[in-house]
Structures are given as C-alpha cells and as structure tokens.
Motif scaffolding. Structure first.
Motif, short mmCIF file in Angstrom:
data_model
loop_
_atom_site.label_atom_id
_atom_site.label_comp_id
_atom_site.label_asym_id
_atom_site.label_seq_id
_atom_site.Cartn_x
_atom_site.Cartn_y
_atom_site.Cartn_z
N ASP A 81 -17.59 -11.73 6.23
CA ASP A 81 -18.22 -12.32 5.05
C ASP A 81 -19.06 -11.26 4.35
OD1 ASP A 81 -17.22 -14.93 5.33
OD2 ASP A 81 -18.74 -15.39 6.85
N PHE A 82 -18.84 -11.14 3.05
CA PHE A 82 -19.61 -10.20 2.23
C PHE A 82 -19.79 -10.81 0.86
CE2 PHE A 82 -19.60 -6.55 -0.80
CZ PHE A 82 -20.87 -6.08 -0.49
N ASP A 83 -21.02 -10.79 0.35
CA ASP A 83 -21.34 -11.40 -0.94
C ASP A 83 -20.90 -12.87 -0.98
OD1 ASP A 83 -22.68 -9.29 -2.00
OD2 ASP A 83 -21.12 -8.68 -3.41
N ASP A 84 -21.15 -13.57 0.13
CA ASP A 84 -20.86 -15.01 0.24
C ASP A 84 -19.37 -15.33 0.11
OD1 ASP A 84 -23.59 -15.64 0.52
OD2 ASP A 84 -23.85 -15.51 -1.65
N ARG A 85 -18.52 -14.36 0.39
CA ARG A 85 -17.07 -14.58 0.35
C ARG A 85 -16.43 -13.97 1.59
NH1 ARG A 85 -15.74 -11.91 -5.27
NH2 ARG A 85 -17.65 -10.78 -4.71
N ALA A 86 -15.36 -14.60 2.03
CA ALA A 86 -14.61 -14.07 3.17
C ALA A 86 -13.64 -13.00 2.70
CB ALA A 86 -13.86 -15.19 3.88
N HIS A 87 -13.44 -11.99 3.54
CA HIS A 87 -12.47 -10.92 3.28
C HIS A 87 -11.75 -10.61 4.58
CE1 HIS A 87 -15.48 -10.46 0.10
NE2 HIS A 87 -14.49 -10.00 -0.64
N ARG A 88 -10.43 -10.45 4.49
CA ARG A 88 -9.64 -10.12 5.67
C ARG A 88 -9.28 -8.64 5.63
NH1 ARG A 88 -6.76 -12.41 9.88
NH2 ARG A 88 -7.48 -14.49 9.29
N LEU A 89 -9.53 -7.94 6.75
CA LEU A 89 -9.33 -6.50 6.85
C LEU A 89 -8.11 -6.16 7.68
CD1 LEU A 89 -13.01 -5.55 7.80
CD2 LEU A 89 -12.02 -5.56 5.51
N ALA A 90 -7.52 -5.02 7.38
CA ALA A 90 -6.41 -4.50 8.19
C ALA A 90 -6.46 -2.98 8.16
CB ALA A 90 -5.06 -4.99 7.65
N ASP A 91 -6.28 -2.38 9.33
CA ASP A 91 -6.16 -0.92 9.39
C ASP A 91 -4.75 -0.52 8.95
OD1 ASP A 91 -8.75 -0.44 10.47
OD2 ASP A 91 -8.02 -1.10 12.42
N LEU A 92 -4.66 0.66 8.34
CA LEU A 92 -3.38 1.18 7.86
C LEU A 92 -2.95 2.36 8.70
CD1 LEU A 92 -4.21 1.15 4.04
CD2 LEU A 92 -2.84 -0.53 5.29
N THR A 93 -1.66 2.65 8.64
CA THR A 93 -1.13 3.84 9.30
C THR A 93 -1.43 5.05 8.41
OG1 THR A 93 0.66 2.52 10.24
CG2 THR A 93 0.93 4.91 10.24
N ALA A 94 -2.13 6.03 8.96
CA ALA A 94 -2.50 7.21 8.18
C ALA A 94 -2.16 8.46 8.98
CB ALA A 94 -3.99 7.18 7.86
N PRO A 95 -1.96 9.58 8.30
CA PRO A 95 -1.66 10.83 9.01
C PRO A 95 -2.82 11.26 9.91
CG PRO A 95 -1.20 11.00 6.66
CD PRO A 95 -1.95 9.74 6.84
N HIS A 126 0.56 -10.05 5.00
CA HIS A 126 1.47 -9.03 5.49
C HIS A 126 1.25 -7.74 4.71
CE1 HIS A 126 4.98 -7.11 7.14
NE2 HIS A 126 5.56 -7.02 5.96
N VAL A 127 1.15 -6.63 5.41
CA VAL A 127 0.96 -5.33 4.78
C VAL A 127 2.29 -4.58 4.74
CG1 VAL A 127 -0.29 -3.15 4.82
CG2 VAL A 127 -1.41 -5.24 5.64
N VAL A 128 2.69 -4.14 3.56
CA VAL A 128 3.89 -3.31 3.40
C VAL A 128 3.42 -1.90 3.03
CG1 VAL A 128 6.05 -2.96 2.15
CG2 VAL A 128 5.24 -5.30 2.63
N GLU A 129 3.69 -0.94 3.90
CA GLU A 129 3.22 0.42 3.69
C GLU A 129 4.38 1.33 3.28
OE1 GLU A 129 0.61 -0.03 7.67
OE2 GLU A 129 0.32 1.90 6.63
N VAL A 177 0.84 -1.19 0.00
CA VAL A 177 0.00 0.00 0.00
C VAL A 177 0.88 1.24 0.00
CG1 VAL A 177 -1.83 1.26 1.17
CG2 VAL A 177 -1.79 -1.24 1.30
N TRP A 178 0.60 2.13 -0.93
CA TRP A 178 1.30 3.41 -1.00
C TRP A 178 0.32 4.54 -0.67
CZ3 TRP A 178 2.24 -0.65 -4.14
CH2 TRP A 178 3.58 -1.01 -4.38
N LEU A 179 0.74 5.47 0.16
CA LEU A 179 0.02 6.71 0.38
C LEU A 179 0.72 7.83 -0.36
CD1 LEU A 179 -0.79 6.57 4.21
CD2 LEU A 179 -2.25 5.86 2.30
N ALA A 180 -0.04 8.78 -0.83
CA ALA A 180 0.54 9.91 -1.57
C ALA A 180 -0.24 11.17 -1.25
CB ALA A 180 0.51 9.65 -3.07
N GLY A 181 0.46 12.26 -1.01
CA GLY A 181 -0.18 13.55 -0.82
C GLY A 181 -0.38 14.23 -2.16
N ASP A 182 -1.36 15.12 -2.23
CA ASP A 182 -1.62 15.79 -3.51
C ASP A 182 -0.93 17.15 -3.62
OD1 ASP A 182 -3.09 17.45 -1.88
OD2 ASP A 182 -5.00 17.16 -2.91
#
Length: 239
Positions: free
Chosen positions: A200-214, A230-233, A16-21
C-alpha cells in the motif's frame, strides 16, 4: 523499429522491454530524430555523452513501442507530464493540455547501460532498473531510507556484493511502486517491499514483480491494484 508490442494485451498483462544503449551512431541519429523538441533539449543538456545516449535510447524506445501500439508514427506521440514527472500518453495530436489517452499506460527507466519500458493497457504502471554500484555504502543508505526489516535483510550477509545486490533489488521495487503511483520517491522509501507482492502506497494497493535483468542489474515493475498480472518480457532493438 523492429520490435512490436504483443497482441491481445489486457488490464492484467504488463509488457516490459529492456534495451541496451550500445547502438551505432546512425541508429542513435535516427532515434534522436524521433524525439520532440523538449526531449531533444533535455538530451542536449547532458554533459556526458553516455548519459545523453542513454536518454535518447530510452525515450526513442518508449515512443516506438507506444507508436506501434497506437498505430501511429513514433515521432507523433505527445506526452503529458504529471506533477512528479511521470509521463502519460496524450495522443498523436499536439497540445500540452491534451488529456491522457485512454487504453495505454507507459513508464520508462534507465540506469548504467540499460533502459526499460513498461506498457499496460489500463492499470497505472511503474518500472525501474538499477545498476549495482561497487563501493556504494549500502549500509548507510539502507539505514537512512529503508524500513527496519529491510535494513536487517541487507546487512544479514557480510559480502559487499550480496549486500549491494539486496539493496539495489529493494530500491528498484520501491521506485517501480512510486512511479506506478505517480508519487514522490522519498515518500515511498519507508514502505517495506521485502518479500511482499502487494504493498500500500498513497492509500492505494500496488502489485510488484521482479524482472529478469542482466548481471549487474536489478529491475522491477509495479501495477496499480492488487490483482495478479502476467509479465511479458522482451528485448527491444532499433534495427
């Protein structure tokens, strides 16, 4: 572009990449040139310059990251848009009917001055970033859209700032989940994501993770399937 995806990505890693505008005009002009005709048309349709800038940065970042992963120039990336607006990589060759390209899944989001791009090797991916909006009636919004335990969680604190932060965190998690599934946001709103890593959403499993944000933002990512990952930020830059 200066940021390259990390090597050795596999199905259980999401980058995951964060970018400022806040990019200078010469850089924004270079980013605009990377977009295809449809993206440039959509950018031009924004009435507010800050909205236009945010769109250009997010889409140029996605193109640059995907192009680096595939080893092709960013401007040659072609998208295939799903029925609910989720893009998939059709390849560096032209043609709106091109099949999605195997070996890369991508999603992007932008809110306020912040953009996010997420890439997975094979698992469906969704990412969302949300800016805290002072003055938003989060109590009414939570009661309208969220499951009862989530409403109680949002309203358990009397501080408007805490309530807003809790609401936006849950909203970002729901959007990431829905975007990973390629579904409709309103269908995902009743799904509780409070203190849960797999939903579970739409009959499928999904794994969630919070990200580091400003400060002032919350962000989350979701991958299809219940396997841990593993999340690489990173921060992305046009320089």
């Amino acid at each position: 572009m200066s940021m390259r995806p990390h090597e050795g990505a596999d199905a259980d890693v999401v980058h995951v990449w964060l970018a400022g505008d806040d990019v200078p005009e010469p850089a924004l002009t270079r980013m605009h040139a990377l977009l295809d005709a449809e993206e440039q048309r959509r950018a031009a349709a924004f009435l507010r310059p800050d909205h236009r800038r945010r769109f250009i940065v997010a889409h140029a970042a996605a193109r640059s990251i995907v192009g680096a992963r595939l080893g092709v120039p960013a401007e040659q990336i072609r998208w295939r848009i799903g029925p609910h607006g989720k893009p998939s990589v059709a390849g560096p060759h032209p043609g709106p009917d091109s099949a999605p390209r195997a070996g890369i899944e991508v999603n992007l989001s932008h809110s306020g001055s912040l953009c996010a791009v997420a890439v997975s090797a094979t698992r469906p991916v969704g990412v969302d970033v949300q800016r805290l909006c002072p003055g938003m009636d989060v109590a009414a919004m939570a009661r309208r859209y969220f499951a009862a335990p989530e409403v109680a969680f949002v309203l358990a604190d009397t501080s408007p700032e805490v309530r807003s932060s809790r609401f936006i965190r849950l909203w970002a998690r729901k959007e990431a989940m829905v975007k990973a599934a390629g579904g409709r946001l309103l269908r995902g709103m009743p799904v509780s994501v409070l203190d849960r890593s797999v939903v579970d959403f739409d009959d499928r499993a999904h794994r969630l993770a919070d990200l580091t944000a400003p400060a002032g933002f919350h962000a989350a990512v979701a991958l299809g399937g219940d396997r841990p990952y593993h999340v690489v930020e990173s921060w992305w830059s046009s320089r």
